[in-house]
Design an enzyme around this catalytic site. Structure first.
Site, mmCIF file in Angstrom:
data_model
loop_
_atom_site.group_PDB
_atom_site.id
_atom_site.type_symbol
_atom_site.label_atom_id
_atom_site.label_comp_id
_atom_site.label_asym_id
_atom_site.label_seq_id
_atom_site.Cartn_x
_atom_site.Cartn_y
_atom_site.Cartn_z
ATOM 1 N N VAL A 1 9.795 0.608 -3.969
ATOM 2 C CA VAL A 1 9.123 1.012 -2.729
ATOM 3 C C VAL A 1 7.729 0.392 -2.745
ATOM 4 O O VAL A 1 6.838 0.866 -3.452
ATOM 5 C CB VAL A 1 9.066 2.557 -2.645
ATOM 6 C CG1 VAL A 1 8.357 2.997 -1.382
ATOM 7 C CG2 VAL A 1 10.479 3.127 -2.687
ATOM 8 N N HIS A 2 7.548 -0.672 -2.004
ATOM 9 C CA HIS A 2 6.361 -1.519 -2.139
ATOM 10 C C HIS A 2 5.162 -1.072 -1.276
ATOM 11 O O HIS A 2 4.055 -0.896 -1.770
ATOM 12 C CB HIS A 2 6.723 -2.961 -1.735
ATOM 13 C CG HIS A 2 7.882 -3.524 -2.471
ATOM 14 N ND1 HIS A 2 7.762 -4.155 -3.691
ATOM 15 C CD2 HIS A 2 9.209 -3.540 -2.163
ATOM 16 C CE1 HIS A 2 8.957 -4.550 -4.101
ATOM 17 N NE2 HIS A 2 9.855 -4.182 -3.204
ATOM 18 N N ASP A 3 5.372 -0.931 0.026
ATOM 19 C CA ASP A 3 4.248 -0.812 0.967
ATOM 20 C C ASP A 3 3.391 0.441 0.824
ATOM 21 O O ASP A 3 2.159 0.351 0.975
ATOM 22 C CB ASP A 3 4.786 -0.899 2.412
ATOM 23 C CG ASP A 3 5.426 -2.252 2.693
ATOM 24 O OD1 ASP A 3 6.307 -2.312 3.566
ATOM 25 O OD2 ASP A 3 5.060 -3.238 2.017
#
Ligand code: RIB
Ligand code: CA
Length: 328
Positions: free
Chosen positions: A255-257
Protein backbone atom coordinates in the site's frame (compact mmCIF):
# COMPACT_ATOMS: atom_id res chain seq x y z
CA UNK A 1 7.62 14.34 19.55
CA UNK A 2 8.87 15.74 16.23
CA UNK A 3 7.15 18.91 15.15
CA UNK A 4 5.01 18.37 12.02
CA UNK A 5 6.86 19.89 9.06
CA UNK A 6 4.22 22.60 8.73
CA UNK A 7 3.42 23.24 12.38
CA UNK A 8 3.14 26.97 11.66
CA UNK A 9 -0.24 26.63 9.94
CA UNK A 10 -3.52 25.30 11.27
CA UNK A 11 -4.42 23.01 8.40
CA UNK A 12 -2.20 22.15 5.50
CA UNK A 13 -3.65 23.20 2.10
CA UNK A 14 -3.08 20.23 -0.20
CA UNK A 15 -3.48 19.53 -3.88
CA UNK A 16 -3.69 15.78 -4.46
CA UNK A 17 -2.84 14.55 -7.97
CA UNK A 18 -3.76 10.87 -8.08
CA UNK A 19 -4.64 7.93 -10.34
CA UNK A 20 -7.31 6.51 -8.02
CA UNK A 21 -6.63 3.42 -7.64
CA UNK A 22 -6.92 1.46 -4.45
CA UNK A 23 -4.06 2.91 -2.44
CA UNK A 24 -4.87 6.40 -3.75
CA UNK A 25 -8.37 5.95 -2.32
CA UNK A 26 -6.94 5.06 1.08
CA UNK A 27 -4.68 8.12 0.92
CA UNK A 28 -7.61 10.41 0.02
CA UNK A 29 -9.70 8.95 2.85
CA UNK A 30 -6.82 9.48 5.29
CA UNK A 31 -6.34 13.11 4.21
CA UNK A 32 -10.07 13.77 4.45
CA UNK A 33 -10.01 12.38 7.99
CA UNK A 34 -6.86 14.10 9.25
CA UNK A 35 -7.64 17.36 11.10
CA UNK A 36 -4.31 18.86 10.01
CA UNK A 37 -4.97 18.42 6.28
CA UNK A 38 -7.23 20.42 3.98
CA UNK A 39 -7.67 19.05 0.45
CA UNK A 40 -8.03 22.21 -1.63
CA UNK A 41 -8.06 20.40 -4.96
CA UNK A 42 -7.83 17.00 -6.62
CA UNK A 43 -6.40 16.29 -10.07
CA UNK A 44 -7.49 13.06 -11.75
CA UNK A 45 -4.56 11.57 -13.67
CA UNK A 46 -4.80 8.52 -15.91
CA UNK A 47 -2.63 5.67 -14.72
CA UNK A 48 -3.98 2.74 -12.72
CA UNK A 49 -7.07 3.07 -14.89
CA UNK A 50 -8.17 5.48 -17.63
CA UNK A 51 -8.57 9.11 -16.65
CA UNK A 52 -12.39 8.95 -16.93
CA UNK A 53 -12.53 6.11 -14.39
CA UNK A 54 -10.03 7.88 -12.11
CA UNK A 55 -12.12 11.05 -12.31
CA UNK A 56 -15.34 9.18 -11.49
CA UNK A 57 -13.66 7.53 -8.50
CA UNK A 58 -12.41 10.90 -7.24
CA UNK A 59 -15.83 12.55 -7.68
CA UNK A 60 -17.63 9.75 -5.83
CA UNK A 61 -15.07 9.49 -3.01
CA UNK A 62 -15.03 13.27 -2.54
CA UNK A 63 -18.82 13.27 -2.25
CA UNK A 64 -18.92 10.38 0.21
CA UNK A 65 -16.05 11.94 2.20
CA UNK A 66 -17.86 15.28 2.19
CA UNK A 67 -14.88 16.99 0.55
CA UNK A 68 -15.67 20.42 -0.83
CA UNK A 69 -12.82 20.92 -3.33
CA UNK A 70 -12.52 21.33 -7.10
CA UNK A 71 -11.77 18.06 -8.88
CA UNK A 72 -10.27 18.49 -12.34
CA UNK A 73 -9.82 15.86 -15.02
CA UNK A 74 -6.28 15.52 -16.29
CA UNK A 75 -4.90 14.81 -19.74
CA UNK A 76 -6.19 11.78 -21.63
CA UNK A 77 -2.71 10.32 -22.15
CA UNK A 78 0.97 10.60 -21.19
CA UNK A 79 3.17 13.28 -22.77
CA UNK A 80 4.88 10.95 -25.25
CA UNK A 81 4.39 7.21 -24.83
CA UNK A 82 1.22 5.19 -25.40
CA UNK A 83 -1.03 4.90 -22.32
CA UNK A 84 -0.81 1.77 -20.17
CA UNK A 85 -3.20 0.78 -17.40
CA UNK A 86 -3.20 -1.61 -14.43
CA UNK A 87 -6.68 -3.15 -14.56
CA UNK A 88 -5.19 -6.40 -13.24
CA UNK A 89 -3.93 -4.62 -10.12
CA UNK A 90 -6.73 -2.18 -9.31
CA UNK A 91 -9.67 -3.67 -11.25
CA UNK A 92 -11.28 -2.28 -14.42
CA UNK A 93 -12.93 0.54 -12.49
CA UNK A 94 -9.86 1.24 -10.35
CA UNK A 95 -11.32 0.27 -6.97
CA UNK A 96 -11.30 -3.51 -7.19
CA UNK A 97 -14.57 -5.18 -6.22
CA UNK A 98 -16.11 -1.96 -4.86
CA UNK A 99 -19.53 -0.98 -6.23
CA UNK A 100 -19.70 2.81 -6.47
CA UNK A 101 -22.79 5.00 -6.78
CA UNK A 102 -22.95 7.41 -9.71
CA UNK A 103 -21.34 10.77 -8.88
CA UNK A 104 -23.91 13.52 -8.44
CA UNK A 105 -21.37 16.35 -8.42
CA UNK A 106 -19.76 17.66 -11.62
CA UNK A 107 -16.03 18.00 -11.90
CA UNK A 108 -14.30 21.36 -12.20
CA UNK A 109 -14.34 22.60 -15.81
CA UNK A 110 -10.61 23.40 -15.74
CA UNK A 111 -7.91 21.00 -16.86
CA UNK A 112 -5.87 19.27 -14.19
CA UNK A 113 -2.85 21.32 -15.21
CA UNK A 114 -4.77 24.57 -14.91
CA UNK A 115 -6.04 23.60 -11.44
CA UNK A 116 -2.43 23.04 -10.32
CA UNK A 117 -1.52 26.52 -11.53
CA UNK A 118 -4.59 28.33 -10.21
CA UNK A 119 -4.36 26.82 -6.71
CA UNK A 120 -0.61 27.46 -6.50
CA UNK A 121 -1.12 31.09 -7.55
CA UNK A 122 -3.98 31.54 -5.05
CA UNK A 123 -1.95 30.05 -2.16
CA UNK A 124 1.54 31.40 -2.91
CA UNK A 125 4.12 29.69 -0.72
CA UNK A 126 1.45 27.66 1.15
CA UNK A 127 0.12 24.92 -1.11
CA UNK A 128 1.63 21.47 -0.62
CA UNK A 129 1.40 19.22 -3.67
CA UNK A 130 1.05 15.44 -3.48
CA UNK A 131 1.67 13.38 -6.64
CA UNK A 132 0.39 9.85 -6.09
CA UNK A 133 0.16 8.87 -9.77
CA UNK A 134 1.98 9.67 -13.04
CA UNK A 135 3.43 13.18 -13.36
CA UNK A 136 1.64 14.05 -16.61
CA UNK A 137 -0.53 16.90 -15.36
CA UNK A 138 2.13 18.44 -13.15
CA UNK A 139 4.46 18.49 -16.16
CA UNK A 140 1.73 20.19 -18.20
CA UNK A 141 1.20 22.67 -15.36
CA UNK A 142 4.91 23.55 -15.52
CA UNK A 143 4.42 24.50 -19.18
CA UNK A 144 1.68 26.93 -18.15
CA UNK A 145 3.52 28.27 -15.09
CA UNK A 146 7.31 27.64 -15.07
CA UNK A 147 7.45 29.32 -11.63
CA UNK A 148 5.32 26.57 -10.07
CA UNK A 149 8.26 25.14 -8.04
CA UNK A 150 8.68 28.54 -6.41
CA UNK A 151 4.93 28.97 -5.81
CA UNK A 152 4.41 25.64 -4.03
CA UNK A 153 5.39 25.27 -0.39
CA UNK A 154 6.59 21.73 -1.07
CA UNK A 155 5.99 18.71 -3.31
CA UNK A 156 5.64 15.13 -2.07
CA UNK A 157 5.86 12.33 -4.63
CA UNK A 158 5.15 8.61 -4.62
CA UNK A 159 7.39 7.29 -7.37
CA UNK A 160 10.55 5.61 -8.50
CA UNK A 161 12.61 2.66 -7.33
CA UNK A 162 16.12 3.59 -6.17
CA UNK A 163 18.48 0.66 -5.43
CA UNK A 164 15.33 -1.53 -5.51
CA UNK A 165 13.65 -3.68 -8.12
CA UNK A 166 10.86 -2.09 -10.09
CA UNK A 167 7.19 -3.09 -9.92
CA UNK A 168 6.44 -2.36 -13.58
CA UNK A 169 9.62 -3.09 -15.58
CA UNK A 170 12.58 -4.78 -13.89
CA UNK A 171 13.92 -1.35 -12.89
CA UNK A 172 10.89 0.96 -13.20
CA UNK A 173 8.13 1.95 -10.81
CA UNK A 174 4.56 2.43 -12.12
CA UNK A 175 3.99 6.18 -11.67
CA UNK A 176 7.26 7.00 -13.43
CA UNK A 177 6.97 4.19 -15.99
CA UNK A 178 3.57 5.40 -17.24
CA UNK A 179 5.00 8.81 -18.18
CA UNK A 180 8.82 8.93 -17.89
CA UNK A 181 9.11 12.22 -19.81
CA UNK A 182 6.75 13.90 -17.36
CA UNK A 183 8.63 12.58 -14.34
CA UNK A 184 11.96 13.67 -15.80
CA UNK A 185 10.62 17.20 -16.38
CA UNK A 186 9.22 17.40 -12.84
CA UNK A 187 12.46 16.26 -11.20
CA UNK A 188 14.42 18.74 -13.33
CA UNK A 189 12.07 21.68 -12.73
CA UNK A 190 11.82 21.12 -8.96
CA UNK A 191 15.60 20.99 -8.58
CA UNK A 192 15.28 24.79 -8.26
CA UNK A 193 12.48 24.63 -5.66
CA UNK A 194 13.11 26.33 -2.28
CA UNK A 195 12.57 22.93 -0.60
CA UNK A 196 13.57 19.70 -2.33
CA UNK A 197 10.59 17.46 -3.15
CA UNK A 198 10.13 14.50 -0.82
CA UNK A 199 10.31 11.31 -2.89
CA UNK A 200 8.73 8.13 -1.51
CA UNK A 201 10.08 5.40 -3.76
CA UNK A 202 9.36 1.67 -3.67
CA UNK A 203 12.07 0.80 -1.16
CA UNK A 204 10.20 3.06 1.28
CA UNK A 205 6.58 2.35 0.37
CA UNK A 206 6.99 -1.43 0.09
CA UNK A 207 7.94 -1.43 3.76
CA UNK A 208 4.20 -0.93 4.27
CA UNK A 209 2.68 -4.34 3.61
CA UNK A 210 -0.91 -5.16 4.61
CA UNK A 211 -1.62 -8.70 5.80
CA UNK A 212 -4.93 -10.30 6.75
CA UNK A 213 -4.59 -8.51 10.09
CA UNK A 214 -4.76 -5.08 8.45
CA UNK A 215 -7.54 -6.23 6.14
CA UNK A 216 -9.47 -7.36 9.23
CA UNK A 217 -8.97 -3.88 10.74
CA UNK A 218 -10.58 -2.34 7.66
CA UNK A 219 -13.41 -4.90 7.80
CA UNK A 220 -14.00 -4.04 11.46
CA UNK A 221 -13.93 -0.32 10.60
CA UNK A 222 -16.59 -0.85 7.93
CA UNK A 223 -18.76 -3.02 10.22
CA UNK A 224 -18.48 -0.62 13.16
CA UNK A 225 -19.01 2.62 11.25
CA UNK A 226 -21.19 1.50 8.35
CA UNK A 227 -19.51 4.31 6.39
CA UNK A 228 -19.80 3.71 2.63
CA UNK A 229 -16.14 4.63 2.04
CA UNK A 230 -14.99 2.11 4.65
CA UNK A 231 -16.89 -0.59 2.74
CA UNK A 232 -15.47 0.63 -0.58
CA UNK A 233 -11.94 0.32 0.86
CA UNK A 234 -12.63 -3.23 2.08
CA UNK A 235 -13.98 -4.32 -1.30
CA UNK A 236 -11.10 -2.60 -3.05
CA UNK A 237 -8.49 -4.14 -0.76
CA UNK A 238 -9.87 -7.66 -1.28
CA UNK A 239 -9.19 -7.29 -5.00
CA UNK A 240 -5.74 -5.85 -4.24
CA UNK A 241 -4.88 -8.87 -2.05
CA UNK A 242 -6.10 -11.22 -4.80
CA UNK A 243 -3.81 -9.46 -7.31
CA UNK A 244 -0.78 -9.67 -5.02
CA UNK A 245 -1.43 -13.36 -4.38
CA UNK A 246 -1.78 -14.05 -8.11
CA UNK A 247 1.42 -12.06 -8.70
CA UNK A 248 3.38 -14.34 -6.37
CA UNK A 249 3.60 -12.10 -3.27
CA UNK A 250 1.21 -14.20 -1.19
CA UNK A 251 -1.96 -12.98 0.56
CA UNK A 252 -0.76 -9.43 1.14
CA UNK A 253 -0.83 -5.93 -0.39
CA UNK A 254 1.77 -3.23 -0.91
CA UNK A 255 0.00 0.00 0.00
CA UNK A 256 2.09 2.86 -1.35
CA UNK A 257 0.26 6.21 -1.44
CA UNK A 258 -1.03 6.63 2.14
CA UNK A 259 2.52 6.67 3.53
CA UNK A 260 3.38 9.67 1.34
CA UNK A 261 0.22 11.44 2.52
CA UNK A 262 0.87 10.73 6.20
CA UNK A 263 4.50 11.82 6.00
CA UNK A 264 3.50 15.02 4.18
CA UNK A 265 1.01 15.92 6.92
CA UNK A 266 2.90 14.77 10.01
CA UNK A 267 6.58 14.55 9.07
CA UNK A 268 6.58 11.23 10.89
CA UNK A 269 6.96 7.51 10.07
CA UNK A 270 10.09 8.00 7.94
CA UNK A 271 13.20 10.11 7.63
CA UNK A 272 14.72 11.58 4.48
CA UNK A 273 18.14 11.93 2.88
CA UNK A 274 19.19 14.19 0.01
CA UNK A 275 19.88 12.55 -3.36
CA UNK A 276 20.30 13.60 -6.98
CA UNK A 277 17.86 11.63 -9.14
CA UNK A 278 16.94 11.59 -12.82
CA UNK A 279 14.84 9.41 -15.13
CA UNK A 280 16.18 7.15 -17.88
CA UNK A 281 14.33 7.85 -21.15
CA UNK A 282 16.42 6.04 -23.76
CA UNK A 283 17.34 2.69 -22.18
CA UNK A 284 16.04 -0.27 -24.15
CA UNK A 285 15.84 -2.32 -20.95
CA UNK A 286 15.69 0.52 -18.43
CA UNK A 287 13.38 3.20 -19.87
CA UNK A 288 11.40 4.71 -17.00
CA UNK A 289 14.01 3.85 -14.36
CA UNK A 290 14.51 6.47 -11.66
CA UNK A 291 18.27 6.64 -11.19
CA UNK A 292 19.82 7.86 -7.93
CA UNK A 293 23.38 9.19 -8.03
CA UNK A 294 24.55 7.77 -4.69
CA UNK A 295 28.26 8.49 -5.35
CA UNK A 296 27.89 11.98 -6.81
CA UNK A 297 29.23 10.95 -10.23
CA UNK A 298 27.02 13.54 -11.97
CA UNK A 299 28.39 16.38 -9.83
CA UNK A 300 24.82 17.63 -9.46
CA UNK A 301 23.20 19.07 -6.35
CA UNK A 302 20.66 16.71 -4.74
CA UNK A 303 17.15 17.42 -6.13
CA UNK A 304 15.02 15.24 -3.83
CA UNK A 305 14.72 14.24 -0.20
CA UNK A 306 14.39 10.45 -0.44
CA UNK A 307 12.21 8.78 2.19
CA UNK A 308 14.21 6.40 4.39
CA UNK A 309 13.83 4.45 7.62
CA UNK A 310 10.09 3.83 7.36
CA UNK A 311 8.30 2.82 10.57
CA UNK A 312 5.49 0.68 9.09
CA UNK A 313 3.85 -0.47 12.33
CA UNK A 314 3.62 3.07 13.72
CA UNK A 315 2.32 4.31 10.37
CA UNK A 316 -0.38 1.63 10.05
CA UNK A 317 -1.57 2.27 13.61
CA UNK A 318 -1.75 6.00 12.78
CA UNK A 319 -3.54 5.35 9.48
CA UNK A 320 -6.30 3.21 11.02
CA UNK A 321 -6.60 5.49 14.03
CA UNK A 322 -7.06 8.53 11.78
CA UNK A 323 -9.61 6.80 9.56
CA UNK A 324 -11.45 5.70 12.70
CA UNK A 325 -11.89 9.32 13.81
CA UNK A 326 -13.69 10.34 10.66
CA UNK A 327 -15.26 7.44 8.82
CA UNK A 328 -18.23 7.26 11.07
O1 RIB B 1 3.98 2.00 -7.90
C1 RIB B 1 2.95 2.29 -7.01
C2 RIB B 1 2.16 3.46 -7.46
O2 RIB B 1 1.55 3.15 -8.71
C3 RIB B 1 1.00 3.81 -6.51
O3 RIB B 1 0.78 5.19 -6.55
C4 RIB B 1 -0.16 3.08 -7.12
O4 RIB B 1 -1.42 3.71 -6.84
C5 RIB B 1 0.14 3.21 -8.59
O5 RIB B 1 -0.30 4.50 -9.00
CA1 CA C 1 -1.42 6.00 -7.18
Amino acid sequence: MPQPPYADIMTLPLLVDCDTGIDDAIALSYLAAHPGARITGIVSTGGNVQVEAVHRNNLVLAELLDLDAPIARGAARPLVQEPMYADDTHGPGGLGHAELPEPSRAGDPRSGAQLWVDLARSHPGELVGLVLGPHTNLALALEIEPELPQLLRRLHIMGGAINHRGNTGPTSEWNVAVDPEAAQRVFAAFSTAPQRPVLGSLEATEAVRFTQHELDLFITLAERTGHPVAQILVDALRFYFEFHEADGFGWTAHVHDPLIAAHAVTGEFAGTRPLAVDVELAGTLTRGQTVGDELGRWAREPNVELLTGVRPELFIEHLLGTLETDLR
